[in-house]
Design a protein around this motif. Structure first.
Motif, PDB file in Angstrom:
ATOM      1  N   HIS A 142       0.836  -1.191   0.000  1.00 19.29           N
ATOM      2  CA  HIS A 142       0.000   0.000   0.000  1.00 19.29           C
ATOM      3  C   HIS A 142       0.877   1.248   0.000  1.00 19.29           C
ATOM      4  O   HIS A 142       0.632   2.216  -0.728  1.00 19.29           O
ATOM      5  N   LEU A 148       3.827   1.490  -1.152  1.00 13.47           N
ATOM      6  CA  LEU A 148       4.476   1.609  -2.456  1.00 13.47           C
ATOM      7  C   LEU A 148       3.536   2.258  -3.470  1.00 13.47           C
ATOM      8  O   LEU A 148       3.932   3.129  -4.232  1.00 13.47           O
ATOM      9  N   GLN A 149       2.281   1.842  -3.451  1.00 16.93           N
ATOM     10  CA  GLN A 149       1.336   2.360  -4.436  1.00 16.93           C
ATOM     11  C   GLN A 149       0.917   3.790  -4.140  1.00 16.93           C
ATOM     12  O   GLN A 149       0.776   4.592  -5.041  1.00 16.93           O
ATOM     13  N   TYR A 150       0.655   4.080  -2.870  1.00 19.58           N
ATOM     14  CA  TYR A 150       0.004   5.337  -2.525  1.00 19.58           C
ATOM     15  C   TYR A 150       0.883   6.271  -1.696  1.00 19.58           C
ATOM     16  O   TYR A 150       0.461   7.374  -1.385  1.00 19.58           O
ATOM     17  N   ASN A 151       2.069   5.836  -1.358  1.00 20.88           N
ATOM     18  CA  ASN A 151       2.982   6.673  -0.592  1.00 20.88           C
ATOM     19  C   ASN A 151       2.320   7.175   0.692  1.00 20.88           C
ATOM     20  O   ASN A 151       2.535   8.307   1.111  1.00 20.88           O
TER      21      ASN A 151
END
Lengths: 300, 194
Positions: free
Chosen positions: A143, A145-148
């Motif tokens: 999560h 990684l995807q959304y910082n």
């Protein structure tokens, strides 16, 4: 013939399939299954309903958890408090890595840091719990990684529940024998406490308890919990309830794991703290709950 | 040529994009909406390769909406920007990348502040007080350097935007005649007349 109570019945020897099914179910406190449990046709596979519409494997998993060490969680307006009773203790246990500085506290049995904004307290089969904790950590990082952004607490609970539910419906594998309490913070709903069980169901709580003696603890919490308590009051409440429900007579860092999740206003970040044994002892002294005990070897 | 601007102010973000859809020497449409509403408090203006633009913009819109429906919380603007950036970074490293540039403007309800991101087809993202894409950016950015005020009320922000639009109209050989202007603030997104 099935008894009225439903689940258990004595029998001389279990059929082979049932013996295989039970080979994998052991509990952390080493109580081997004292009552021989009759395996019916419908309960050796998770993917089948019984004629009464029940999923026995899930119920048996919850039974396993009810023999495991208690985990207690309380939600305060400025934080969440978790405490747990350890079952794996003893003089010969090497916990030196937990006592030395660096990293975070906890012996790796009950309390785990799942993400910088979520602490998990586990009750049940330890190896299953480790697997789930690893999964939760992976999910939280994916999560990030995807959304910082730190994963919202409820979302993490949901992901784990989706996994657990999968094991009750397909694959022919047994369910995870673990209940988890999630204590976390996110900007959406601030402090939260969730409980998930082997069926893959979860709910949000103001205060709850899983594992051995959870009924006693739950009623104590019901009496004493107030909606607007502070973290300090919650810590006191948790320790008092633990002292009344724990199996062992002494309340000390040898038997107790403790964690608190707060929000650091200065850095604008959630702060997860799993206490080290020395910090737990200091806390017990401060709360007036420490007992002098000659048996306790783990003095730090 | 496709032009878009955006600027932040006190509790709002203004996003503007031209409304001309042209191919070669022909203007096919003069009222095209190039600003997608990704959520209740998120706007995205897109520009770039025809076809790629709408394809990618719709992909982003649908995924962000899916997140919101699935998870009950909307994606906050910083998280949405990260997700979009990652999609474009993966796209540029694929066999046929999307050639799309974006301006993402949103209002973060949990922090109570406006956010604006300039994103390009390579997967670069920067959070900025004002931004522009297209040939119009050559004129707009200098004007915004001079006249932008991050604490300005909405009327002043719109006046600054008006300056940019007028300058582009004056100096660009093939300048767009019309712009669509949308605002996002604590109450959500709405279109405004400029």
């Amino acid at each position: 013939m099935p008894s009225a109570a439903g689940l258990y019945m004595r029998q001389r020897q279990l059929p082979r399939r049932a013996r295989e099914a039970y080979a994998s179910v052991t509990s952390t406190d080493n109580t081997s299954i004292s009552e021989a449990i009759m395996a019916r046709r419908y309960d050796s596979r998770t993917t089948i309903f019984s004629p009464e519409g029940r999923l026995y494997q899930i119920e048996y998993a919850m039974e396993a958890i009810s023999h495991a060490g208690t985990v207690l969680g309380v939600l305060a307006k400025d934080g969440v408090v978790l405490a747990a009773e350890k079952r794996v203790t003893g003089k010969l246990l090497d916990l030196s890595s937990a006592k030395v500085g660096g990293g975070y506290g906890g012996s790796g049995e009950k309390m785990f840091l799942l993400n910088s904004n979520v602490i998990g307290g586990v009750a049940g089969i330890t190896s299953d719990a480790n697997s789930l904790v690893n999964y939760a950590r992976t999910v939280a990082q994916q999560h990030l990684l995807q959304y910082n952004d730190d994963i919202p607490v409820e979302l993490l609970a949901q992901r784990l529940c989706d996994l657990k539910q999968g094991y009750t419906q397909y694959g022919g594998l047994r369910p995870f024998g673990v209940s988890i309490l999630y204590a976390g913070y996110d900007p959406h709903y601030r402090f939260q406490l969730y409980h998930s069980d082997p069926s893959g169901n979860y709910s949000g709580w103001k205060a709850t308890c899983v594992g051995a003696n959870n009924g006693t603890a739950q009623s104590l919490l019901k009496q004493e919990y107030k909606d607007d308590i502070s973290v300090e009051q919650a810590i006191g409440l948790v320790l008092r309830v633990m002292s009344k429900t724990m199996d062992s007579p002494t309340l000390g860092s040898e038997k107790l794991e403790f964690a608190v999740l707060t929000y650091d206003e200065a850095n604008k970040q959630p702060k997860a703290k799993i206490y080290r044994p020395s910090e737990i002892d200091a806390l017990l002294v401060a709360e007036g709950l420490a007992k002098k005990d000659d048996d306790t070897e783990m003095k730090s | 040529m496709e032009t878009s601007f955006a600027l932040t102010g006190k509790g709002y973000v203004i996003v503007a994009a031209d409304t001309t859809a042209a191919r070669s020497i022909v203007k096919m449409k003069v009222d095209e909406d190039k600003i997608k509403e990704l959520g209740t408090h998120l706007l995205m203006a897109y520009s770039g390769e025809p076809g790629d633009t709408v394809q990618f913009a719709e992909y982003v819109e649908r995924n962000i909406r899916l997140y919101q429906i699935r998870n009950l919380y909307p994606l906050r603007p910083p998280a949405a920007a990260s997700w979009i950036r990652r999609s474009l970074a993966q796209s540029i490293r694929s066999r046929s990348p999307y050639s799309v540039n974006l301006l993402l403007g949103g209002y973060d309800k949990s922090e109570n502040k406006p956010n604006l991101y300039w994103i390009d087809y390579l997967g670069s993202v920067v959070e900025v007080p004002f931004a522009a894409h297209g040939y119009g950016s050559y004129f707009a950015l200098s004007l915004l350097d001079r006249y932008h005020d991050p604490e300005a009320p909405l009327e002043e922000g719109l006046a600054t935007l008006r300056r940019c639009i007028d300058e582009v109209a004056k100096r660009l050989v093939v300048s767009p005649s019309n712009y669509k202007v949308k605002v996002v603030d604590k109450d959500g997104v709405r279109e405004v007349e400029i």
